[in-house]
Design a protein around this motif. Structure first.
Motif, short mmCIF file in Angstrom:
data_model
loop_
_atom_site.label_atom_id
_atom_site.label_comp_id
_atom_site.label_asym_id
_atom_site.label_seq_id
_atom_site.Cartn_x
_atom_site.Cartn_y
_atom_site.Cartn_z
N GLY A 174 26.76 37.04 54.46
CA GLY A 174 25.86 38.18 54.28
C GLY A 174 26.33 39.18 53.25
N VAL A 175 27.04 38.70 52.24
CA VAL A 175 27.56 39.57 51.19
C VAL A 175 27.29 38.96 49.82
CG1 VAL A 175 29.40 40.57 52.62
CG2 VAL A 175 29.88 38.53 51.26
N TYR A 176 27.48 39.76 48.78
CA TYR A 176 27.42 39.25 47.41
C TYR A 176 28.43 40.01 46.57
CZ TYR A 176 24.40 43.30 46.30
OH TYR A 176 23.89 44.57 46.13
N VAL A 177 28.72 39.49 45.39
CA VAL A 177 29.72 40.09 44.50
C VAL A 177 29.02 40.85 43.38
CG1 VAL A 177 31.64 39.63 42.92
CG2 VAL A 177 31.41 38.30 45.04
N LEU A 178 29.50 42.04 43.16
CA LEU A 178 29.00 42.91 42.11
C LEU A 178 30.19 43.20 41.20
CD1 LEU A 178 26.91 45.00 41.02
CD2 LEU A 178 27.84 46.58 42.69
N GLU A 179 30.02 42.98 39.90
CA GLU A 179 31.16 43.15 39.01
C GLU A 179 30.86 44.12 37.88
OE1 GLU A 179 34.56 40.46 36.81
OE2 GLU A 179 33.21 39.54 38.26
N GLY A 180 31.84 44.98 37.59
CA GLY A 180 31.75 45.94 36.50
C GLY A 180 31.94 47.36 36.99
N ILE A 181 32.57 48.19 36.16
CA ILE A 181 32.83 49.59 36.52
C ILE A 181 31.52 50.34 36.78
CG2 ILE A 181 33.73 51.80 35.66
CD1 ILE A 181 35.93 49.90 36.36
N VAL B 203 37.62 45.82 44.59
CA VAL B 203 38.85 45.33 43.97
C VAL B 203 38.88 45.84 42.54
CG1 VAL B 203 40.22 43.30 43.34
CG2 VAL B 203 38.79 43.25 45.40
N VAL B 204 39.98 46.49 42.17
CA VAL B 204 40.12 47.04 40.83
C VAL B 204 41.49 46.72 40.26
CG1 VAL B 204 38.51 48.95 41.24
CG2 VAL B 204 40.94 49.30 41.61
N VAL B 205 41.57 46.73 38.93
CA VAL B 205 42.87 46.60 38.28
C VAL B 205 43.54 47.97 38.29
CG1 VAL B 205 42.20 44.64 36.83
CG2 VAL B 205 41.89 46.97 35.98
N GLU B 206 44.83 47.97 38.11
CA GLU B 206 45.62 49.21 38.17
C GLU B 206 45.08 50.29 37.24
OE1 GLU B 206 49.44 47.55 37.27
OE2 GLU B 206 49.55 46.54 39.22
N LYS B 207 44.59 49.89 36.09
CA LYS B 207 44.06 50.82 35.09
C LYS B 207 42.93 51.69 35.65
CE LYS B 207 41.56 50.51 30.68
NZ LYS B 207 41.09 49.59 29.64
N PHE B 208 42.13 51.15 36.59
CA PHE B 208 40.98 51.88 37.14
C PHE B 208 41.19 52.39 38.56
CE2 PHE B 208 38.93 48.94 34.01
CZ PHE B 208 38.60 49.92 33.08
N SER C 210 46.73 43.26 40.01
CA SER C 210 47.13 43.15 38.59
C SER C 210 45.99 42.56 37.77
CB SER C 210 48.37 42.24 38.48
OG SER C 210 48.01 40.90 38.79
N ASP C 211 46.09 42.72 36.46
CA ASP C 211 45.08 42.15 35.55
C ASP C 211 45.01 40.64 35.73
OD1 ASP C 211 44.60 44.67 34.53
OD2 ASP C 211 45.68 44.34 32.66
N GLU C 212 46.14 40.00 35.92
CA GLU C 212 46.19 38.55 36.07
C GLU C 212 45.47 38.10 37.35
OE1 GLU C 212 49.73 35.47 36.92
OE2 GLU C 212 49.96 36.62 35.06
N VAL C 213 45.71 38.79 38.45
CA VAL C 213 45.04 38.46 39.71
C VAL C 213 43.53 38.69 39.57
CG1 VAL C 213 44.74 39.14 42.13
CG2 VAL C 213 47.04 38.84 41.19
N PHE C 214 43.15 39.82 38.96
CA PHE C 214 41.73 40.11 38.82
C PHE C 214 41.04 39.03 37.98
CE2 PHE C 214 37.83 41.99 37.41
CZ PHE C 214 37.40 42.69 38.53
N LYS C 215 41.69 38.61 36.92
CA LYS C 215 41.11 37.58 36.06
C LYS C 215 40.89 36.28 36.83
CE LYS C 215 41.41 35.73 31.43
NZ LYS C 215 42.07 35.79 30.15
N SER C 216 41.77 36.00 37.79
CA SER C 216 41.64 34.76 38.57
C SER C 216 40.49 34.82 39.58
CB SER C 216 42.95 34.43 39.30
OG SER C 216 43.16 35.33 40.37
N PRO D 102 36.60 39.92 32.06
CA PRO D 102 36.48 40.77 33.24
C PRO D 102 36.59 42.26 32.90
CG PRO D 102 38.08 39.01 33.60
CD PRO D 102 37.72 39.00 32.15
N GLN D 103 35.79 43.06 33.63
CA GLN D 103 35.75 44.50 33.37
C GLN D 103 36.71 45.30 34.24
OE1 GLN D 103 31.82 46.15 33.24
NE2 GLN D 103 30.97 44.31 32.33
N GLY D 104 37.36 44.66 35.20
CA GLY D 104 38.39 45.36 35.96
C GLY D 104 37.96 45.97 37.28
N ALA D 105 36.72 45.76 37.68
CA ALA D 105 36.28 46.27 38.99
C ALA D 105 35.21 45.34 39.54
CB ALA D 105 35.72 47.68 38.86
#
Length: 177
Positions: A10-17, A34-39, A54-60, A67-70
């Motif tokens: 019952g969920v979906y993924v939304l990506e972008g700041i 979920v966000v990268v450290e920068k945000f 981390s950026d690496e985890v977020f990219k995965s 990827p936009q980081g959030a």
């Protein structure tokens, strides 16, 4: 991210700041962010569960090529099939999720909030459809059912767009409708 699991959980993924920030401002029901450290500081004051990675985890975990980081895991609304409150839109057989998202975006911008979708349409909560809706999905009441069920509650005159139909600019509408 796949339909089977979206429906099961019952969920979906939304990506972008911007979309995640807009979902927060509209009080959309969000399970996790979920966000990268920068945000991280951008979301430090929000009331939701925020995971910093981390950026690496977020990219995965991201499906985006850049990827936009959030991203947010958002609860899918579960509206009951009901008659429209005003003008509505009915989608039947729209197979491309980017078209579904663009139609939702345009419908919301045009003042349509009730959107009926037959089971033969692409999923309005796929990442492509959500991204193309440009946050319109937050403002739409999307109801999905079989065409017969939809027509049972949408008891108003319909204007149908069909590739084999009359050219819209040549259409003559009876004013009594």
């Amino acid at each position: 991210s796949d339909k089977k699991n979206r429906d099961k959980l019952g969920v979906y993924v939304l990506e972008g700041i911007k979309p995640v920030s807009e979902a927060i401002s509209l009080n959309v029901a969000i399970r996790d962010i979920v966000v990268v450290e920068k945000f991280a500081s951008h979301f430090s004051d929000c009331a939701y569960n925020v995971q910093v990675v981390s950026d690496e985890v977020f990219k995965s975990i991201s499906e985006e090529s850049t990827p936009q980081g959030a991203l947010a895991v958002v609860y899918q609304p579960q509206p009951q099939l009901a008659p429209p409150k005003g003008s509505c839109l009915l989608l039947d057989g729209v197979a491309d999720p980017t078209n579904v998202g663009a139609i939702i975006r345009t419908a919301v911008a045009s003042g349509f909030s009730d959107i009926y979708m037959t089971n033969e349409c692409a999923d309005a909560y796929s990442q492509k459809a959500v991204r193309c809706s440009m946050s319109g999905i937050f403002r739409a009441n999307v109801m999905r059912a079989d065409i017969d069920q939809i027509l049972g509650v949408v008891n108003i005159p319909l204007c149908v767009a069909d590739m084999g139909g009359v050219i819209v600019f040549e259409l003559k509408i009876d004013k009594q409708i």
